[in-house]
Design a protein around this motif. Structure first.
Motif, PDB file in Angstrom:
ATOM      1  N   PRO A 197      -2.339   1.619   3.821  1.00 52.96           N
ATOM      2  CA  PRO A 197      -2.228   0.337   3.634  1.00 52.96           C
ATOM      3  C   PRO A 197      -2.553  -0.048   1.857  1.00 52.96           C
ATOM      4  O   PRO A 197      -3.174   0.753   1.463  1.00 52.96           O
ATOM      5  CB  PRO A 197      -3.499  -0.564   4.107  1.00 52.96           C
ATOM      6  CG  PRO A 197      -3.528   0.436   5.456  1.00 52.96           C
ATOM      7  CD  PRO A 197      -3.211   1.742   4.953  1.00 52.96           C
TER       8      PRO A 197
ATOM      9  N   LEU B 276       1.955  -2.172   2.222  1.00 52.89           N
ATOM     10  CA  LEU B 276       1.972  -0.794   2.293  1.00 52.89           C
ATOM     11  C   LEU B 276       1.964  -0.385   1.030  1.00 52.89           C
ATOM     12  O   LEU B 276       2.807  -0.527   0.230  1.00 52.89           O
ATOM     13  CB  LEU B 276       2.667  -0.274   3.304  1.00 52.89           C
ATOM     14  CG  LEU B 276       2.426  -1.104   4.922  1.00 52.89           C
ATOM     15  CD1 LEU B 276       3.724  -0.375   5.615  1.00 52.89           C
ATOM     16  CD2 LEU B 276       1.064  -1.057   5.318  1.00 52.89           C
TER      17      LEU B 276
ATOM     18  N   ALA C 288      -8.606  -3.380   6.279  1.00 52.56           N
ATOM     19  CA  ALA C 288      -7.733  -2.254   6.736  1.00 52.56           C
ATOM     20  C   ALA C 288      -8.302  -0.937   6.321  1.00 52.56           C
ATOM     21  O   ALA C 288      -8.880  -0.717   5.699  1.00 52.56           O
ATOM     22  CB  ALA C 288      -6.149  -2.585   6.043  1.00 52.56           C
TER      23      ALA C 288
ATOM     24  N   LEU D 181      -4.390  -6.890   6.946  1.00 53.23           N
ATOM     25  CA  LEU D 181      -3.306  -6.751   5.936  1.00 53.23           C
ATOM     26  C   LEU D 181      -3.212  -8.260   5.304  1.00 53.23           C
ATOM     27  O   LEU D 181      -3.146  -8.396   4.257  1.00 53.23           O
ATOM     28  CB  LEU D 181      -1.988  -6.216   6.507  1.00 53.23           C
ATOM     29  CG  LEU D 181      -1.768  -4.839   7.051  1.00 53.23           C
ATOM     30  CD1 LEU D 181      -0.425  -4.602   7.282  1.00 53.23           C
ATOM     31  CD2 LEU D 181      -2.357  -3.922   5.645  1.00 53.23           C
TER      32      LEU D 181
END
Lengths: 312, 468
Positions: free
Chosen positions: B328, B123, B103, B97
Motif C-alpha cells: 500500500p 498502491l 493499512a 486505504l
C-alpha cells in the motif's frame, strides 16, 4: 463573580435550569454521543453519499441527482423490488397463520411441557445461519436433497400423482419458494411468541361471558380471539414485510440471489452494489429511496389502522 | 402551545444548517491522496531494517508465516509479522486505504481484485524495482498487475487447470485418460461412465449456479475475452459462443451433477462414486487431500490429466485463481516491505519453499523449471503432477481484467445461471449480456470485428497485448 441574575425570558430560564441539572445531562450524554457518532453521522453521511459517485477509496465525485435518475432504469433493482414483494407474499401469510396456530396450541390449558415447546419453536431464529445453510442446502439439493428424495418415494408409492423432483435452487420460480420455506421455518417461532403475548393479553372474562351466552369454540374464535388479535397480526405482518426488504443472510447462504437474479431481494442487491461493486454513492441512494418509500408506506398503514381503530 | 411553532421552525433551521455544513465539509475534504503519491515508489536499500506487517489469509498466510524465519536469516534487521486476518479482510483493507492510515506494509489480493485496487492509486508503484522481473512471470498474470505500463503488484501463485479423476472408476468402466484429447472426447467418456455405472456416476460437478469457472477456463482456451484491450465490452464474440456451446453439450449429455461448487455433495463426491472427475485448478489438489483424509472407509484413487482442448491441437491450459502481493502507498518502510516481497515471490528459494510447504504453485517461471516440480506425488499414484500443471503455463491466454471485472463477472454468473435454469436458450445470450453490461457498467461495447478477432493466434503462441 457577579451575583446571579434572575432569568427574565423563558429561554434564559431554560438555560439556567439546564445548567442547574447539568449532572443529569452528563449522565444521559453517552447515549446522545454514541447516537451522534454511530447513528446520526452515518445517516447524514449516507444522505450525502446519495449525491456522489464514490468507490470508497478515490476522490468523491459530485453527481447531483444522477444516482436517482439511474435508479429509474435499473432493471436489477426493479427485479429486486418485485422479488421482495413476491417472497413476502409467499411467506408472510402462511407464517402468520402457522404462528397463530402454534400460539393457540401453546396457550391451551391442558398442554404439558409448555416451556419446552416454546423453546423448541424459538430455536430456529437463534441458530447460526452458517449451520442452517448447510442443512437446508442438503434439504433442497436437486439431486440428493431430502425433499426430492421424499417426492421420489411418494411417486413410487403413488405413481398416479406424477410427482417429479423439484429444482428447488436451480429454477427461477422455485428459488423463491425455497427461500420462503426457509424463512417460514426460521421466523415462525419468533412470531409465535409475539402472538402468544397477544393471546395472553385477551382477558379471560370475555371468554367466560361468551360461554355463559352459549357461544361455541368457533364463535369464540370468530368473535373474540380474531378481532382482538388484529393489532398483533398487523404488527407481525408489518415487521415481516420490513424484514423481507432487508433480509440478507437467508438468501445469501441459500441461493446467493440466483439463479439469475430470481431470488435477489433489496437487501442482497444493496449488499452487492456496495460491498462487491464498491458503488457506495449509488447504494446509499437506493438505500435512502427504499427507506423513504418504506417510511411513507408505514405511515399510511398506521394512519389507516388508527382510523379503523377509531371507528370500531 | 402557541410558542411551539417558532421553536419547530428554529430546530428545523438548525438541522438544515447541520446537514448543509456536513455536506460542505465532506465536499471540500481532501480525498485525493495527493500527499501519498509523493513517495509512491520504492527506494531499495542495501540493508533494509524494521518491521513489516503482512495481511493475508488461509493457506497463503500460513505459507508466508513459514517463510518468514528463512527470510529473516537473509535480512536480519527486518522482522516480518504475518497477520492472518481471515474474514472481511477486503473491507478492512479498503477502509484503511480510504482513511490513509492503518493499512499493512504488504497485503495479499486475489489476482482478479488487483486491477480494481490498482486503479485507486493507493498502491505503491513498483516499476523501478520490479520491471526486471517481467519476463520471469507468465504474461497473463503480469498484465493484470500493471496499469498504464506501471507495475503495482507481484504475482504470487498461479492456478493452472487440469482434470482430477478417480483412477479406479476410469479403470472399472474402461476409460483411458490418455485418449481424452478434446472436450468432445471428455463428454463421450462421461457418457460411457454414466451408462456403465447405471447412472450412479456422473462425469463432473457442473451446477447451474456454478457455470462461470468452466466458462472462464474455456474462453482462456480459445482466446475469448470479457473486455478488450481498451476496456470495452467484448463478451459477444465467437469464442464466448463456442465456450457456451461446450457447456451446453456437457449439460445436455446428462453427465453433469447439478450441484453447487463447495457444497456438501461437491465435497462428498471427492470420495464416493457420484462424481468421476473435477476439472479445476492445481490448488484443488490441496482440497482433495485435506477433505478425504477425514473420510472414513476406503479412499478413492486419484490421478490427474491435462485439461481437454476445445478442438484437436488446441490449448490444454487455463488459469483459475491466483494471488498477488502489493505494498500500500501508505507503507512507511517500503524498502523492507519490498525486500520481503522480492524474496517471497521473485526468488526460487522463496517460491519453492512455499510450494513445498503449502503447495502454492509458483507463478515465478524459473521456479517451475527446477527439478522440484518433477517430484512424484504419492497421493496421485506417483504421478509428476507438478510438471503436468507447469506445462505450457506461459501459453495461458490473458484475460483483460479491468477494474470493472468483478461486477461484470457477476452479471455473467447471473446470466449463465438464468440460461441454465431456463432451458439453455443460447440465441441472443451474449448480445443481451453485452447490453446489460453496457448499461450497468457504463462502458462501450467493442465493435463486432474486434470481438471476433480477439484471439486465438495459433495455439502455442503466448497471447500478447494488441497494439493500441
Amino acid at each position: 463573580m457577579s451575583a446571579p441574575v434572575l432569568p427574565r425570558t423563558p429561554r434564559q430560564r431554560l438555560r439556567s435550569e439546564m445548567w442547574r441539572h447539568r449532572h443529569f445531562y452528563l449522565f444521559i450524554s453517552p447515549f446522545f454521543l454514541l447516537f451522534a457518532v454511530f447513528g446520526l453521522y452515518p445517516l447524514l453521511f449516507s444522505l450525502y453519499l446519495s449525491f456522489v459517485k464514490w468507490d470508497g477509496m478515490t476522490a468523491m465525485q459530485w453527481v447531483g441527482w444522477a444516482n436517482f435518475l439511474s435508479m429509474l432504469d435499473d432493471e436489477i433493482l426493479r427485479r429486486a423490488v418485485e422479488n421482495t414483494l413476491l417472497i413476502g407474499m409467499l411467506y408472510v401469510p402462511p407464517m402468520l397463520i402457522l404462528a397463530f396456530l402454534f400460539a393457540q396450541a401453546l396457550n391451551a390449558q391442558w398442554l404439558k411441557l409448555r416451556a419446552l415447546y416454546r423453546a423448541a419453536f424459538f430455536l430456529p431464529c437463534v441458530t447460526p445461519m452458517a449451520v442452517i445453510a448447510v442443512v437446508f442446502g442438503l434439504i433442497f439439493s436437486a439431486e440428493k436433497g431430502v425433499l426430492n428424495f421424499v417426492l421420489l418415494q411418494l411417486n413410487r408409492a403413488l405413481p398416479f400423482l406424477h410427482l417429479q423432483p423439484i429444482p428447488w435452487l436451480t429454477n427461477e420460480s422455485w428459488s423463491k419458494v425455497a427461500v420462503a420455506i426457509l424463512v417460514i421455518w426460521r421466523w415462525t417461532g419468533y412470531n409465535m411468541i409475539l402472538m402468544l403475548a397477544g393471546l395472553q393479553g385477551i382477558p379471560a372474562d370475555y371468554y367466560e361471558a361468551a360461554m355463559v351466552d352459549g357461544a361455541n369454540g368457533f364463535q369464540r374464535m370468530r368473535h373474540i380471539t380474531l378481532p382482538l388479535m388484529r393489532p398483533t397480526f398487523r404488527f407481525c405482518g408489518l415487521l415481516s414485510l420490513l424484514g423481507t426488504i432487508y433480509m440478507f443472510d437467508e438468501i445469501f447462504v441459500l441461493t446467493s440471489g440466483g439463479p439469475g437474479t430470481s431470488s435477489t431481494n433489496v437487501g442482497l442487491y444493496l449488499f452487492n452494489i456496495s460491498f462487491n461493486d464498491f458503488r457506495f454513492g449509488y447504494a446509499s441512494c437506493v438505500g435512502y429511496t427504499i427507506a423513504t418509500f418504506v417510511f411513507i408506506g408505514t405511515l399510511i398503514l398506521q394512519r389507516r389502522n388508527r382510523r379503523e381503530e377509531g371507528s370500531v | 402551545m402557541n410558542n411551539r411553532k417558532p421553536n419547530g421552525l428554529v430546530s428545523g433551521l438548525i438541522i438544515g444548517c447541520v446537514i448543509a455544513s456536513v455536506f460542505w465539509l465532506l465536499r471540500t475534504s481532501p480525498h485525493s491522496g495527493a500527499a501519498e503519491s509523493q513517495t509512491n515508489f520504492v527506494v531499495p536499500a542495501a540493508h533494509p531494517e524494521g518491521k513489516v506487517t503482512v495481511w493475508s489469509w488461509n493457506i497463503a498466510a500460513k505459507s508466508l508465516q513459514h517463510l518468514a524465519p528463512q527470510f529473516e536469516r537473509t535480512q536480519p534487521a527486518v522482522k516480518v509479522d504475518v497477520d492472518m486476518t481471515g474474514a472481511r479482510m477486503q473491507t478492512r483493507l479498503m477502509l484503511s486505504l480510504a482513511a490513509g492510515v492503518g493499512a499493512p506494509d504488504v497485503s495479499q489480493f486475489e489476482l482478479t481484485d488487483a486491477p480494481r485496487y490498482i486503479a485507486t492509486g493507493k498502491l505503491t508503484d513498483l516499476t523501478s524495482v520490479a520491471e526486471r522481473y517481467r519476463s520471469r512471470f507468465p504474461a497473463s498474470l503480469w498484465d493484470n498487475c500493471t496499469r498504464n505500463g506501471r507495475v503495482y503488484a507481484i504475482p504470487w501463485d498461479i492456478g493452472p487447470c487440469g482434470v482430477f479423476y478417480k483412477r479406479d472408476l476410469f479403470q472399472r468402466y474402461g476409460i483411458d485418460p490418455a485418449k481424452i484429447e478434446t472436450w468432445d472426447d471428455y463428454i463421450a467418456a462421461g457418457k460411457t461412465i454414466f451408462q456403465r455405472s447405471g447412472g450412479r456416476t456422473k462425469m463432473l460437478p457442473l451446477g447451474s449456479n456454478s457455470l462461470r469457472p468452466m466458462f472462464e477456463m474455456l474462453i482462456q482456451q480459445n482466446g475469448g475475452q470479457v473486455f478488450d484491450d481498451q476496456g470495452r465490452i467484448a463478451i459477444n464474440s465467437p469464442q464466448a459462443r463456442q465456450a457456451l456451446a461446450v457447456i451446453q453439450k456437457m449439460r445436455a449429455a446428462g453427465i453433469c451433477s447439478d450441484i453447487a461448487l463447495w457444497s456438501q455433495e461437491f465435497l462428498a463426491g471427492l470420495n464416493d462414486e457420484s462424481i468421476a472427475t473435477y476439472p479445476i485448478a492445481v490448488w484443488f489438489a490441496g482440497t482433495i487431500k485435506d477433505t478425504v483424509k477425514d473420510f472414513a472407509g476406503k479412499k478413492a484413487d486419484w490421478g490427474v490429466f491435462r485439461l481437454p482442448a476445445i478442438t484437436p491441437g488446441g490449448l490444454h491450459v487455463a488459469n483459475l485463481g491466483g494471488s498477488v502481493l502489493v505494498i500500500p502507498a501508505q507503507c512507511r518502510n517500503k524498502a523492507a516491505a519490498w525486500a520481503f516481497v522480492e524474496y517471497a515471490l521473485c526468488t526460487n528459494a522463496g517460491q519453492l519453499e512455499q510450494y513445498k510447504s503449502m503447495s502454492l504453485f509458483p507463478a515465478y517461471l524459473p521456479a517451475l523449471e527446477t527439478p522440484v516440480l518433477d517430484e512424484p506425488d504419492p497421493f496421485f499414484g506417483g504421478q509428476k503432477t507438478g510438471r503436468l500443471f507447469a506445462t505450457d503455463v506461459t501459453k495461458i491466454s490473458r484475460l483483460n481484467r479491468t477494474p470493472a471485472w468483478g461486477e461484470a463477472i457477476r452479471y455473467l454468473d447471473q446470466e449463465l445461471s438464468r440460461w441454465a435454469a431456463g432451458g439453455m436458450q443460447s440465441d441472443g445470450f451474449f448480445e443481451n449480456l453485452a447490453l446489460k453490461m453496457h448499461r450497468r457498467l457504463d462502458l462501450p461495447i467493442a465493435p463486432p470485428a474486434v470481438a471476433a478477432n480477439l484471439a486465438p493466434q495459433s495455439p502455442g503462441e503466448p497471447i500478447r497485448r494488441r497494439p493500441q
